[in-house]
Motif scaffolding. Structure first.
Motif, PDB file in Angstrom:
ATOM      1  N   PRO A   1       0.800  -1.223   0.000  1.00 12.18           N
ATOM      2  CA  PRO A   1       0.000   0.000   0.000  1.00 12.18           C
ATOM      3  C   PRO A   1       0.834   1.274   0.000  1.00 12.18           C
ATOM      4  N   VAL A   2       1.942   1.276   0.726  1.00 15.32           N
ATOM      5  CA  VAL A   2       2.747   2.504   0.820  1.00 15.32           C
ATOM      6  C   VAL A   2       3.436   2.792  -0.518  1.00 15.32           C
ATOM      7  N   GLY A   3       4.037   1.760  -1.122  1.00 13.92           N
ATOM      8  CA  GLY A   3       4.696   1.943  -2.415  1.00 13.92           C
ATOM      9  C   GLY A   3       3.713   2.402  -3.477  1.00 13.92           C
TER      10      GLY A   3
ATOM     11  N   LEU B   1       8.859  -2.000  -8.612  1.00 14.15           N
ATOM     12  CA  LEU B   1       9.293  -3.402  -8.714  1.00 14.15           C
ATOM     13  C   LEU B   1       8.750  -4.155  -7.503  1.00 14.15           C
ATOM     14  N   GLU B   2       8.033  -5.236  -7.738  1.00 16.42           N
ATOM     15  CA  GLU B   2       7.396  -5.983  -6.663  1.00 16.42           C
ATOM     16  C   GLU B   2       7.869  -7.439  -6.685  1.00 16.42           C
ATOM     17  N   LYS B   3       8.319  -7.888  -5.549  1.00 14.08           N
ATOM     18  CA  LYS B   3       8.859  -9.253  -5.424  1.00 14.08           C
ATOM     19  C   LYS B   3       7.820 -10.330  -5.764  1.00 14.08           C
ATOM     20  N   ALA B   4       6.616 -10.180  -5.225  1.00  8.24           N
ATOM     21  CA  ALA B   4       5.598 -11.231  -5.416  1.00  8.24           C
ATOM     22  C   ALA B   4       5.032 -11.173  -6.836  1.00  8.24           C
TER      23      ALA B   4
ATOM     24  N   ILE C   1      -7.761  -7.755   7.207  1.00  7.50           N
ATOM     25  CA  ILE C   1      -8.555  -6.622   7.715  1.00  7.50           C
ATOM     26  C   ILE C   1      -7.630  -5.519   8.248  1.00  7.50           C
ATOM     27  N   ARG C   2      -7.925  -4.288   7.871  1.00  8.08           N
ATOM     28  CA  ARG C   2      -7.111  -3.161   8.319  1.00  8.08           C
ATOM     29  C   ARG C   2      -8.031  -2.004   8.703  1.00  8.08           C
ATOM     30  N   GLY C   3      -7.733  -1.403   9.857  1.00 12.99           N
ATOM     31  CA  GLY C   3      -8.473  -0.220  10.290  1.00 12.99           C
ATOM     32  C   GLY C   3      -7.771   1.021   9.760  1.00 12.99           C
ATOM     33  N   LEU C   4      -8.501   1.850   9.024  1.00 11.99           N
ATOM     34  CA  LEU C   4      -7.912   3.086   8.498  1.00 11.99           C
ATOM     35  C   LEU C   4      -8.263   4.243   9.421  1.00 11.99           C
TER      36      LEU C   4
ATOM     37  N   ALA D   1      12.104  -8.968  -7.597  1.00 13.14           N
ATOM     38  CA  ALA D   1      12.579  -8.446  -6.316  1.00 13.14           C
ATOM     39  C   ALA D   1      13.837  -7.631  -6.537  1.00 13.14           C
ATOM     40  N   ILE D   2      13.949  -6.535  -5.862  1.00  4.35           N
ATOM     41  CA  ILE D   2      15.211  -5.781  -5.897  1.00  4.35           C
ATOM     42  C   ILE D   2      16.248  -6.595  -5.122  1.00  4.35           C
ATOM     43  N   THR D   3      17.382  -6.826  -5.757  1.00  7.01           N
ATOM     44  CA  THR D   3      18.400  -7.629  -5.087  1.00  7.01           C
ATOM     45  C   THR D   3      19.622  -6.790  -4.700  1.00  7.01           C
TER      46      THR D   3
ATOM     47  N   GLY E   1       7.138   3.760   5.044  1.00  8.36           N
ATOM     48  CA  GLY E   1       6.314   2.634   5.499  1.00  8.36           C
ATOM     49  C   GLY E   1       7.082   1.688   6.408  1.00  8.36           C
ATOM     50  N   ASP E   2       6.690   0.416   6.373  1.00 13.31           N
ATOM     51  CA  ASP E   2       7.324  -0.570   7.257  1.00 13.31           C
ATOM     52  C   ASP E   2       8.832  -0.676   7.020  1.00 13.31           C
ATOM     53  N   ALA E   3       9.301  -0.277   5.879  1.00 19.96           N
ATOM     54  CA  ALA E   3      10.753  -0.281   5.639  1.00 19.96           C
ATOM     55  C   ALA E   3      11.451   0.683   6.593  1.00 19.96           C
TER      56      ALA E   3
ATOM     57  N   GLY F   1      -3.560  -1.234  15.402  1.00 23.14           N
ATOM     58  CA  GLY F   1      -3.667  -0.980  13.969  1.00 23.14           C
ATOM     59  C   GLY F   1      -3.172   0.388  13.528  1.00 23.14           C
ATOM     60  N   GLN F   2      -1.852   0.577  13.532  1.00 21.00           N
ATOM     61  CA  GLN F   2      -1.330   1.894  13.177  1.00 21.00           C
ATOM     62  C   GLN F   2      -0.323   1.866  12.022  1.00 21.00           C
ATOM     63  N   GLY F   3       0.286   0.710  11.764  1.00 17.69           N
ATOM     64  CA  GLY F   3       1.420   0.653  10.833  1.00 17.69           C
ATOM     65  C   GLY F   3       1.082   1.121   9.436  1.00 17.69           C
ATOM     66  N   LEU F   4      -0.003   0.643   8.909  1.00 14.97           N
ATOM     67  CA  LEU F   4      -0.401   1.027   7.560  1.00 14.97           C
ATOM     68  C   LEU F   4      -0.707   2.522   7.515  1.00 14.97           C
ATOM     69  N   ASN F   5      -1.381   3.002   8.549  1.00  7.32           N
ATOM     70  CA  ASN F   5      -1.757   4.415   8.574  1.00  7.32           C
ATOM     71  C   ASN F   5      -0.534   5.330   8.616  1.00  7.32           C
ATOM     72  N   VAL F   6       0.430   4.975   9.448  1.00  3.40           N
ATOM     73  CA  VAL F   6       1.620   5.837   9.525  1.00  3.40           C
ATOM     74  C   VAL F   6       2.412   5.727   8.220  1.00  3.40           C
TER      75      VAL F   6
HETATM   76  C1  LIG Z   1      -1.865  -9.017  11.799  1.00  5.46           C
HETATM   77  C2  LIG Z   1      -1.648  -7.599  11.370  1.00  5.46           C
HETATM   78  C3  LIG Z   1      -2.685  -6.664  11.479  1.00  5.46           C
HETATM   79  C4  LIG Z   1      -2.477  -5.348  11.123  1.00  5.46           C
HETATM   80  N1  LIG Z   1      -3.498  -4.440  11.232  1.00  5.46           N
HETATM   81  C5  LIG Z   1      -3.302  -3.154  10.905  1.00  5.46           C
HETATM   82  C6  LIG Z   1      -4.359  -2.188  10.969  1.00  5.46           C
HETATM   83  O1  LIG Z   1      -5.495  -2.507  11.319  1.00  5.46           O
HETATM   84  N2  LIG Z   1      -4.072  -0.894  10.662  1.00  5.46           N
HETATM   85  C7  LIG Z   1      -2.820  -0.510  10.281  1.00  5.46           C
HETATM   86  O2  LIG Z   1      -2.615   0.693  10.053  1.00  5.46           O
HETATM   87  N3  LIG Z   1      -1.819  -1.402  10.156  1.00  5.46           N
HETATM   88  C8  LIG Z   1      -2.023  -2.699  10.437  1.00  5.46           C
HETATM   89  N4  LIG Z   1      -1.017  -3.610  10.288  1.00  5.46           N
HETATM   90  C9  LIG Z   1       0.288  -3.161   9.744  1.00  5.46           C
HETATM   91  C10 LIG Z   1       0.246  -2.989   8.213  1.00  5.46           C
HETATM   92  O3  LIG Z   1      -0.205  -4.167   7.577  1.00  5.46           O
HETATM   93  C11 LIG Z   1       1.628  -2.634   7.673  1.00  5.46           C
HETATM   94  O4  LIG Z   1       2.147  -1.577   8.433  1.00  5.46           O
HETATM   95  C12 LIG Z   1       1.529  -2.233   6.195  1.00  5.46           C
HETATM   96  O5  LIG Z   1       1.165  -3.335   5.412  1.00  5.46           O
HETATM   97  C13 LIG Z   1       2.852  -1.657   5.702  1.00  5.46           C
HETATM   98  O6  LIG Z   1       2.737  -1.356   4.336  1.00  5.46           O
HETATM   99  P1  LIG Z   1       4.046  -1.284   3.434  1.00  5.46           P
HETATM  100  O7  LIG Z   1       3.576  -1.004   2.046  1.00  5.46           O
HETATM  101  O8  LIG Z   1       5.038  -0.388   4.065  1.00  5.46           O
HETATM  102  O9  LIG Z   1       4.691  -2.737   3.534  1.00  5.46           O
HETATM  103  P2  LIG Z   1       4.095  -4.142   3.070  1.00  5.46           P
HETATM  104  O10 LIG Z   1       2.625  -4.161   3.164  1.00  5.46           O
HETATM  105  O11 LIG Z   1       4.869  -5.157   3.813  1.00  5.46           O
HETATM  106  O12 LIG Z   1       4.470  -4.211   1.532  1.00  5.46           O
HETATM  107  C14 LIG Z   1       5.830  -4.358   1.131  1.00  5.46           C
HETATM  108  C15 LIG Z   1       5.838  -4.896  -0.290  1.00  5.46           C
HETATM  109  O13 LIG Z   1       7.205  -4.974  -0.710  1.00  5.46           O
HETATM  110  C16 LIG Z   1       7.415  -6.221  -1.373  1.00  5.46           C
HETATM  111  N5  LIG Z   1       8.846  -6.538  -1.280  1.00  5.46           N
HETATM  112  C17 LIG Z   1       9.529  -7.025  -0.230  1.00  5.46           C
HETATM  113  N6  LIG Z   1      10.838  -7.150  -0.534  1.00  5.46           N
HETATM  114  C18 LIG Z   1      10.977  -6.715  -1.811  1.00  5.46           C
HETATM  115  C19 LIG Z   1      12.087  -6.578  -2.697  1.00  5.46           C
HETATM  116  N7  LIG Z   1      13.336  -6.937  -2.343  1.00  5.46           N
HETATM  117  N8  LIG Z   1      11.881  -6.088  -3.951  1.00  5.46           N
HETATM  118  C20 LIG Z   1      10.624  -5.723  -4.352  1.00  5.46           C
HETATM  119  N9  LIG Z   1       9.535  -5.859  -3.549  1.00  5.46           N
HETATM  120  C21 LIG Z   1       9.717  -6.322  -2.291  1.00  5.46           C
HETATM  121  C22 LIG Z   1       6.504  -7.186  -0.630  1.00  5.46           C
HETATM  122  O14 LIG Z   1       6.214  -8.330  -1.408  1.00  5.46           O
HETATM  123  C23 LIG Z   1       5.270  -6.313  -0.388  1.00  5.46           C
HETATM  124  O15 LIG Z   1       4.366  -6.372  -1.457  1.00  5.46           O
HETATM  125  C24 LIG Z   1      -1.211  -4.943  10.621  1.00  5.46           C
HETATM  126  C25 LIG Z   1      -0.175  -5.892  10.483  1.00  5.46           C
HETATM  127  C26 LIG Z   1      -0.390  -7.193  10.845  1.00  5.46           C
HETATM  128  C27 LIG Z   1       0.739  -8.182  10.701  1.00  5.46           C
END
Ligand SMILES: Cc1cc2nc3c(=O)[nH]c(=O)nc-3n(C[C@H](O)[C@H](O)[C@H](O)COP(=O)(O)OP(=O)(O)OC[C@H]3O[C@@H](n4cnc5c(N)ncnc54)[C@H](O)[C@@H]3O)c2cc1C
Length: 510
Positions: free
Chosen positions: A19-21, A38-41, A55-58, A153-155, A302-304, A313-318
């Protein structure tokens, strides 16, 4: 996109179509940057992204971000899914969030304390699903000309003064900038040597979908027990927290039926029997944050950039907040219209927000620990959350209602998300933001403001109309991400406005 030597040169390569990318890609493409994701999956669909796992809370700020880019109506799942938790009550006792498993209820919240939320504001929170969010964003990204390559995947990568050469196996792609949105195990973060500082986990969390012989043995709702926490929100769908110091998660051992059953029995203190394990994943409360979000032409979002437990439920939102903040700043840098220091303000603004979220999750873990001190604190917190002020405070924190960047202004609105003013012709200000321009909002029709706005060309749109309720404000400068950069209650001072505008926009050269 320009072509040099053998390779096309993109403005930005984004690692990860999460979602963040994807949100970042949309923001950059909106500002006319060429973007490769570029997406690994190989497959964008996965059971882990679908209900109930996905499920994600926004939060309020995320809902606003989707609304401001004209995407909110595309999120439809919440209409079909009024009540995702089978055991949830409706009415004033409806649970609308929790802190460490302690619920707070709709009827206890006092929205009158949120004086900048106007009647036309978007909802404070929304239930969605990872798959829905990614589908909506990928569709928008494609319509804006973003290239998404899946199964790559970026290597590795090499950074030079002029750009970044990105490797995916034996393929090479060139860009001026690389943004790591590749999740908690980010290759970009690791390969670039970003420090990832923080705290080690206390527990392994499990999300489990299983057939059970006797699911009724598990109590409904969230149950904090002497060894952890469990919650069965629908028969066979269980969340468990086992305070093992995160050992099982780190071991990367296979998740067997026997193991899940042993943990569930121990944490729930029942002899519940799992007959079939459909899907199970683990997670922890490890809380870490990159100490910088930029190294030359490499950025993180994002999570990176930050990880913590999903409690609350905050990670996606931040993470989406990072993307909204970074998108226009990186685009302005690429388009040569960024004032000095604009890109650095990304870290300055977003690091503290991420750090607060990490602490929010740590505080929850601290009172959930299976020990007498934590139990005592838990009981006090529960009493406080059951008060009107307590529930209102919790909701404001979880939904991001009072988030405010510190721009050094004494005006209470500066640094906050702009209230959704309804203009005299019925247009909502959030609907004027679809194209990502900044806005100078002039409620009192001050001709000199119009002249000041014109100095910034099409970076700033001048909107002059009365509002149904202008909250006592005469004029506002709103950044492309919807954050108020300047506000005047009366007699707007054009010099002050220009000083504020120069911080975020560049005056056009005649
Ligand atoms: C059980 C659970 C419940 C949650 N509930 C909530 C919620 O309710 N509300 C909320 O705000 N957050 C929630 N979160 C957190 C939220 O899901 C994450 O913070 C969010 O998905 C982060 O988004 P992102 O795009 O940064 O990373 P990700 O969603 O992890 O996406 C990263 C993407 O990068 C790809 N990738 C990885 N490595 C490579 C590579 N080398 N090259 C290319 N692509 C690559 C992956 O395949 C993936 O598609 C929850 C998490 C969990 C585990």
């Amino acid at each position: 996109m320009k072509t040099t030597r053998d390779y096309p040169v993109y403005d930005v390569i984004i690692s990860g179509a999460g979602p963040v990318g994807l949100f970042l890609a949309c923001e950059l493409a909106l500002a006319k940057c060429s973007v490769l994701v570029l997406e690994k999956a190989a497959d964008p669909l996965s059971p882990l992204k679908q209900l109930p796992f996905g499920i994600r809370g926004l939060s309020s700020l995320t809902v606003e971000a989707f609304y401001r880019r004209g995407l909110l109506n595309e999120l439809e799942l919440h209409n079909r899914l009024k009540n995702p938790h089978q055991n949830a009550k409706q009415g004033p006792r409806r649970q609308v969030g929790h802190f460490a498993g302690i619920p707070f209820h709709e009827g206890d919240i006092d929205p009158s304390q949120w004086k900048y939320r106007l009647p036309g504001s978007t909802v404070t929170s929304l239930i969605s699903e990872m798959q829905e969010i990614e589908t909506v964003l990928a569709r928008r990204a494609a319509s804006l000309g973003v290239t998404i390559k899946r199964g790559l995947a970026i290597t590795g990568f090499q950074q030079t003064f002029e750009g970044v050469k990105v490797q995916s196996g034996d393929q090479t792609f060139n860009a001026k900038w690389l943004v790591g949105c590749d999740g908690s195990r980010s290759v970009v973060r690791k390969a670039c040597g970003f420090e990832f500082a923080g705290t080690e986990p206390e527990f392994t969390g499990y999300t489990v979908l299983a057939d059970m012989a006797d699911p009724e043995k598990l109590s409904p709702g969230r149950n904090v027990t002497p060894t952890g926490m469990y919650m069965q929100s629908q028969p066979g769908y269980v969340l468990i927290q086992d305070f093992d110091g995160g050992v099982f998660h780190s071991s990367e051992k296979p998740l067997t039926l026997e193991h899940v059953q042993e943990v569930l029995r121990r944490v729930s203190n029942t002899d519940v029997t799992i007959t079939k394990l459909h899907i199970a994943t683990t997670w922890t409360d490890r809380a870490r944050q990159a100490t910088a979000y930029r190294n030359g032409r490499i950025l993180l979002a994002g999570d990176a950039a930050h990880i913590h437990s999903p409690l609350g439920g905050q990670g996606l939102n931040v993470g989406l907040g990072d993307a909204m903040n970074l998108g226009w700043k990186l685009a302005a840098t690429i388009n040569g219209i960024a004032p000095e220091g604009l890109l650095d303000s990304y870290y300055a603004e977003r690091y503290p927000v991420g750090a607060q979220v990490l602490d929010w999750s740590r505080a929850q873990v601290a009172i959930m620990k299976p020990n007498p001190s934590a139990r005592a604190l838990y009981a006090i917190l529960r009493d406080l959350i059951n008060t009107r002020d307590g529930a209102t405070y919790m909701a404001a924190r979880v939904w991001g209602i009072n988030t405010q960047y510190n721009f050094g202004s004494s005006h209470p609105l500066v640094g906050r998300s702009v209230p959704n003013f309804e203009l005299e012709d019925g247009v909502m200000i959030g609907e004027c933001m679809h194209n990502g321009q900044g806005i100078l909002l002039d409620f009192d029709g001050n001709a000199s403001l119009k002249k000041t706005a014109a100095a910034y060309g099409d970076q700033l749109r001048y909107v002059s109309r009365h509002a149904k309720n202008c909250l006592g404000i005469s004029a506002l400068l709103v950044r492309p991400d919807g954050i108020i950069a300047w506000a005047a209650d009366n007699d707007p001072d054009c010099k002050e406005l220009q000083q504020a505008a120069d911080r975020w926009f560049v005056q056009k050269v005649e």
